[in-house]
Design an enzyme around this catalytic site. Structure first.
Site, PDB file in Angstrom:
ATOM      1  NE  ARG A 166       3.047  39.936  45.915  1.00 46.82           N
ATOM      2  CZ  ARG A 166       1.895  40.609  46.040  1.00 46.82           C
ATOM      3  NH1 ARG A 166       0.803  39.979  46.464  1.00 46.82           N
ATOM      4  NH2 ARG A 166       1.809  41.891  45.722  1.00 46.82           N
ATOM      5  CB  SER A 239       7.151  44.490  45.224  1.00 42.17           C
ATOM      6  OG  SER A 239       6.041  45.345  45.212  1.00 42.17           O
ATOM      7  CD  GLU A 335       6.518  40.063  44.685  1.00 40.17           C
ATOM      8  OE1 GLU A 335       6.656  40.088  43.449  1.00 40.17           O
ATOM      9  OE2 GLU A 335       5.730  40.786  45.306  1.00 40.17           O
TER      10      GLU A 335
HETATM   11  P1  FAD Z   1       7.997  34.708  35.326  1.00 40.40           P
HETATM   12  O1  FAD Z   1       8.700  35.895  35.848  1.00 40.40           O
HETATM   13  O2  FAD Z   1       8.344  34.249  33.974  1.00 40.40           O
HETATM   14  O3  FAD Z   1       8.165  33.512  36.364  1.00 40.40           O
HETATM   15  C1  FAD Z   1       8.015  33.749  37.742  1.00 40.40           C
HETATM   16  C2  FAD Z   1       8.172  32.409  38.492  1.00 40.40           C
HETATM   17  O4  FAD Z   1       7.100  31.541  38.155  1.00 40.40           O
HETATM   18  C3  FAD Z   1       9.438  31.634  38.110  1.00 40.40           C
HETATM   19  O5  FAD Z   1       9.856  30.911  39.236  1.00 40.40           O
HETATM   20  C4  FAD Z   1       8.968  30.682  37.028  1.00 40.40           C
HETATM   21  O6  FAD Z   1       9.772  29.515  36.974  1.00 40.40           O
HETATM   22  C5  FAD Z   1       7.577  30.352  37.534  1.00 40.40           C
HETATM   23  N1  FAD Z   1       6.637  30.053  36.439  1.00 40.40           N
HETATM   24  C6  FAD Z   1       6.209  30.899  35.467  1.00 40.40           C
HETATM   25  N2  FAD Z   1       5.313  30.282  34.678  1.00 40.40           N
HETATM   26  C7  FAD Z   1       5.176  29.028  35.163  1.00 40.40           C
HETATM   27  C8  FAD Z   1       4.408  27.899  34.774  1.00 40.40           C
HETATM   28  N3  FAD Z   1       3.571  27.930  33.721  1.00 40.40           N
HETATM   29  N4  FAD Z   1       4.540  26.754  35.505  1.00 40.40           N
HETATM   30  C9  FAD Z   1       5.372  26.687  36.568  1.00 40.40           C
HETATM   31  N5  FAD Z   1       6.130  27.720  36.974  1.00 40.40           N
HETATM   32  C10 FAD Z   1       6.032  28.870  36.290  1.00 40.40           C
HETATM   33  N6  FAD Z   1       3.000  40.759  41.260  1.00 40.40           N
HETATM   34  C11 FAD Z   1       1.944  40.820  42.112  1.00 40.40           C
HETATM   35  O7  FAD Z   1       1.592  39.821  42.755  1.00 40.40           O
HETATM   36  N7  FAD Z   1       1.245  41.984  42.288  1.00 40.40           N
HETATM   37  C12 FAD Z   1       1.556  43.123  41.627  1.00 40.40           C
HETATM   38  O8  FAD Z   1       0.901  44.144  41.814  1.00 40.40           O
HETATM   39  C13 FAD Z   1       2.659  43.084  40.717  1.00 40.40           C
HETATM   40  N8  FAD Z   1       3.033  44.196  40.050  1.00 40.40           N
HETATM   41  C14 FAD Z   1       4.101  44.151  39.207  1.00 40.40           C
HETATM   42  C15 FAD Z   1       4.458  45.320  38.519  1.00 40.40           C
HETATM   43  C16 FAD Z   1       5.535  45.316  37.646  1.00 40.40           C
HETATM   44  C17 FAD Z   1       5.902  46.596  36.926  1.00 40.40           C
HETATM   45  C18 FAD Z   1       6.261  44.115  37.431  1.00 40.40           C
HETATM   46  C19 FAD Z   1       7.402  44.096  36.448  1.00 40.40           C
HETATM   47  C20 FAD Z   1       5.920  42.951  38.114  1.00 40.40           C
HETATM   48  C21 FAD Z   1       4.838  42.963  39.011  1.00 40.40           C
HETATM   49  N9  FAD Z   1       4.460  41.816  39.721  1.00 40.40           N
HETATM   50  C22 FAD Z   1       3.374  41.857  40.565  1.00 40.40           C
HETATM   51  C23 FAD Z   1       5.208  40.547  39.568  1.00 40.40           C
HETATM   52  C24 FAD Z   1       4.786  39.725  38.330  1.00 40.40           C
HETATM   53  O9  FAD Z   1       4.035  40.506  37.447  1.00 40.40           O
HETATM   54  C25 FAD Z   1       3.956  38.505  38.714  1.00 40.40           C
HETATM   55  O10 FAD Z   1       4.630  37.719  39.659  1.00 40.40           O
HETATM   56  C26 FAD Z   1       3.620  37.631  37.503  1.00 40.40           C
HETATM   57  O11 FAD Z   1       2.713  36.632  37.872  1.00 40.40           O
HETATM   58  C27 FAD Z   1       4.849  36.970  36.869  1.00 40.40           C
HETATM   59  O12 FAD Z   1       4.455  36.390  35.645  1.00 40.40           O
HETATM   60  P2  FAD Z   1       5.531  35.933  34.565  1.00 40.40           P
HETATM   61  O13 FAD Z   1       4.816  35.193  33.494  1.00 40.40           O
HETATM   62  O14 FAD Z   1       6.320  37.093  34.124  1.00 40.40           O
HETATM   63  O15 FAD Z   1       6.408  34.943  35.421  1.00 40.40           O
HETATM   64  N1  EPU Z   2       5.872  53.735  50.728  1.00 40.55           N
HETATM   65  C1  EPU Z   2       7.025  54.367  51.127  1.00 40.55           C
HETATM   66  N2  EPU Z   2       7.934  54.695  50.176  1.00 40.55           N
HETATM   67  C2  EPU Z   2       7.744  54.452  48.859  1.00 40.55           C
HETATM   68  C3  EPU Z   2       6.571  53.789  48.448  1.00 40.55           C
HETATM   69  C4  EPU Z   2       5.650  53.433  49.418  1.00 40.55           C
HETATM   70  O1  EPU Z   2       7.231  54.620  52.312  1.00 40.55           O
HETATM   71  O2  EPU Z   2       8.633  54.779  48.057  1.00 40.55           O
HETATM   72  C5  EPU Z   2       4.889  53.359  51.756  1.00 40.55           C
HETATM   73  C6  EPU Z   2       3.689  54.300  51.737  1.00 40.55           C
HETATM   74  O3  EPU Z   2       3.353  54.615  53.068  1.00 40.55           O
HETATM   75  C7  EPU Z   2       2.591  53.448  51.155  1.00 40.55           C
HETATM   76  C8  EPU Z   2       2.983  52.049  51.563  1.00 40.55           C
HETATM   77  O4  EPU Z   2       4.405  52.054  51.522  1.00 40.55           O
HETATM   78  O5  EPU Z   2       1.359  53.811  51.684  1.00 40.55           O
HETATM   79  C9  EPU Z   2       2.422  50.960  50.662  1.00 40.55           C
HETATM   80  O6  EPU Z   2       2.781  51.256  49.303  1.00 40.55           O
HETATM   81  P1  EPU Z   2       1.978  50.620  48.082  1.00 40.55           P
HETATM   82  O7  EPU Z   2       0.520  50.938  48.211  1.00 40.55           O
HETATM   83  O8  EPU Z   2       2.662  51.040  46.836  1.00 40.55           O
HETATM   84  O9  EPU Z   2       2.095  49.087  48.333  1.00 40.55           O
HETATM   85  P2  EPU Z   2       3.353  48.120  48.572  1.00 40.55           P
HETATM   86  O10 EPU Z   2       3.159  47.482  49.905  1.00 40.55           O
HETATM   87  O11 EPU Z   2       4.614  48.856  48.382  1.00 40.55           O
HETATM   88  C10 EPU Z   2       2.135  46.078  47.556  1.00 40.55           C
HETATM   89  C11 EPU Z   2       2.504  44.955  46.646  1.00 40.55           C
HETATM   90  C12 EPU Z   2       2.415  45.412  45.189  1.00 40.55           C
HETATM   91  C13 EPU Z   2       0.987  45.840  44.908  1.00 40.55           C
HETATM   92  C14 EPU Z   2       0.635  46.992  45.846  1.00 40.55           C
HETATM   93  C15 EPU Z   2      -0.803  47.424  45.714  1.00 40.55           C
HETATM   94  C16 EPU Z   2       4.032  43.513  47.863  1.00 40.55           C
HETATM   95  C17 EPU Z   2       5.437  43.090  48.036  1.00 40.55           C
HETATM   96  N3  EPU Z   2       3.837  44.486  46.954  1.00 40.55           N
HETATM   97  O12 EPU Z   2       3.146  47.081  47.402  1.00 40.55           O
HETATM   98  O13 EPU Z   2       2.726  44.310  44.357  1.00 40.55           O
HETATM   99  O14 EPU Z   2       0.820  46.254  43.573  1.00 40.55           O
HETATM  100  O15 EPU Z   2       0.840  46.562  47.220  1.00 40.55           O
HETATM  101  O16 EPU Z   2      -1.625  46.462  46.271  1.00 40.55           O
HETATM  102  O17 EPU Z   2       3.135  43.002  48.514  1.00 40.55           O
HETATM  103  C18 EPU Z   2       4.529  43.204  43.248  1.00 40.55           C
HETATM  104  O18 EPU Z   2       4.229  42.232  43.937  1.00 40.55           O
HETATM  105  O19 EPU Z   2       5.440  43.192  42.395  1.00 40.55           O
HETATM  106  C19 EPU Z   2       3.751  44.446  43.428  1.00 40.55           C
HETATM  107  C20 EPU Z   2       3.989  45.553  42.735  1.00 40.55           C
END
Ligand code: FAD
Ligand code: EPU
Length: 344
Positions: A166, A239, A335
């Site tokens: 991240r 997250s 994050e």
């Molecule tokens: P923004 O939110 O618009 O920007 C994020 C940051 O990046 C800001 O600091 C912005 O200034 C900068 N930025 C954006 N575009 C540029 C650019 N072109 N040049 C320079 N800086 C830039 N993330 C994960 O890693 N794994 C996940 O599984 C995951 N699951 C998600 C699930 C949900 C439901 C949601 C809402 C979010 C999740 N995220 C996850 C976080 C998010 O989707 C990612 O971080 C994504 O890459 C953000 O893209 P964005 O275009 O919305 O960025």
């Molecule tokens: N858990 C709890 N309580 C909850 C949910 C989860 O205790 O309410 C525990 C469970 O034991 C579970 C563990 O947490 O097994 C891990 O949960 P999960 O698999 O959902 O993964 P996470 O660590 O919570 C990370 C990333 C997610 C990504 C998933 C799947 C980070 C900060 N988050 O979540 O990324 O989608 O793994 O790989 O690393 C994001 O970055 O926005 C994001 C959604």
């Protein structure tokens, strides 16, 4: 004035998935990256701060933006080289999930575990998006960006981007680079990642015993849809905290005290702890203060039940940080980028 549009005092509520009703002094929607130097040279743009925005799915705006929000709306996917490994250059404003689905349709492998992550392609390298046992860095060959210090376009190869969990150079030097395009190197075949908890079980449920990349993608879609709240239904940024990384000694001490603690030993002699587990065990899962809350579906997700302000959401997040620290001695870090805080 082709290639971009300028709007004064623009609402941002539809431009961030936490649905915070902040405003930008100036909003610049850019559709042609070659116009960036011209746009950045406007006195009104030079006068204040610049915040680059994709889909706003990883940002918390704690107040209005007293400067320019640069919305990346550039489009274009170019296959520069095909074969066993394809080189594909993608404009920053393309939707990440559309691009992943397109690669799978073309028979390119690699991004299947990263399906359904919201946001733009240009934001993917910023925090090195990751999910289900894979990080995007692995398939990025280079990133093209406008360098605000050098005042020119630069190409950074994967090593120069300093990707980590991240994290990246772009996150560490937040105001310096405007990512304009990302170049991916995608193989036609590769070793599939099946080890993240739940994937094998999901494939079994689907009746798949010889999975292809699109099967993994389908399994991940099922898992994500079950676990995470949908921003179209309730405001959230995925997250809200990173999984904290601690020294082995601290991990072992916590594990002795809390046998159920969820932790993943790393290969650098440190442990990654589950922030979701810590938050739930500290009693914050499903809590609510006004319209700000922690999701009752997933403890790691900060949610906006309606009209919570960015300030209210950040206050609740800080309360979670303090509560988890008091209970476990571990300090969670947000994050998303929290605009207007010390984490910016
Ligand atoms: P923004 O939110 O618009 O920007 C994020 C940051 O990046 C800001 O600091 C912005 O200034 C900068 N930025 C954006 N575009 C540029 C650019 N072109 N040049 C320079 N800086 C830039 N993330 C994960 O890693 N794994 C996940 O599984 C995951 N699951 C998600 C699930 C949900 C439901 C949601 C809402 C979010 C999740 N995220 C996850 C976080 C998010 O989707 C990612 O971080 C994504 O890459 C953000 O893209 P964005 O275009 O919305 O960025
Ligand atoms: N858990 C709890 N309580 C909850 C949910 C989860 O205790 O309410 C525990 C469970 O034991 C579970 C563990 O947490 O097994 C891990 O949960 P999960 O698999 O959902 O993964 P996470 O660590 O919570 C990370 C990333 C997610 C990504 C998933 C799947 C980070 C900060 N988050 O979540 O990324 O989608 O793994 O790989 O690393 C994001 O970055 O926005 C994001 C959604």
């Amino acid at each position: 004035m082709g290639g971009y549009t300028l709007i004064e005092n623009a609402p941002l509520v539809a431009r961030n998935t936490l649905r915070v009703a902040a405003r930008a002094k100036l909003l610049a929607e850019i559709r042609d990256a070659s116009k960036l130097p011209e746009l950045l040279d406007f006195p009104a743009v030079r006068a204040g701060r610049l915040l680059v925005l994709g889909e706003g799915s990883n940002i918390l705006l704690t107040g209005d933006v007293d400067g320019t929000v640069l919305a990346m709306e550039t489009r274009g996917v170019h296959v520069e080289q095909d074969g066993e490994v394809a080189r594909i250059a993608v404009a920053a404003g393309e939707r990440w999930d559309d691009f992943v689905r397109w690669t799978l349709g073309q028979g390119f492998a690699g991004l299947e575990n990263l399906i359904l992550i919201p946001g733009t392609v240009g934001a993917a390298p910023i925090q090195n998006i990751g999910a289900y046992g894979m990080e995007v860095a692995e398939f990025i060959e280079s990133v093209e960006a406008w360098d605000q210090v050098k005042k020119r376009v630069v190409t950074l190869d994967r090593n120069a981007c300093a990707f980590a969990y991240r994290d990246s150079l772009f996150k560490r030097e937040p105001d310096r680079f405007i990512v304009t395009a990302v170049r991916f190197a995608l193989p036609r075949t590769h070793t599939l990642r099946l080890d993240y908890a739940g994937i094998r079980e999901e494939l079994e449920r689907m009746g798949v015993d010889k999975p292809a990349p699109f099967h993994i993608a389908e399994a991940v879609v099922h898992l994500r849809t079950r676990k995470l709240p949908d921003p179209a239904v309730i405001g959230n940024a995925g997250s809200f905290f990173k999984n904290p990384i601690v020294e082995v000694a601290q991990g072992e001490t916590l594990k002795r005290e809390y046998a159920e603690l969820v932790a993943w030993p790393g290969n650098d002699s440190r442990w990654k702890l589950s922030a979701a587990w810590l938050i739930e065990a500290a009693g914050f899962k499903g809590m609510r203060e006004g319209d700000a809350g922690m999701s009752n579906r997933h403890a790691l997700v900060l949610v906006n039940h309606g009209t919570a302000s960015g300030h209210e959401l950040w206050q609740l997040a800080q309360c979670v940080i303090e509560g988890v620290h008091a209970r476990f001695g571990v300090r969670l870090e947000p994050e998303p980028v929290v605009i207007g805080s010390e984490y910016e």
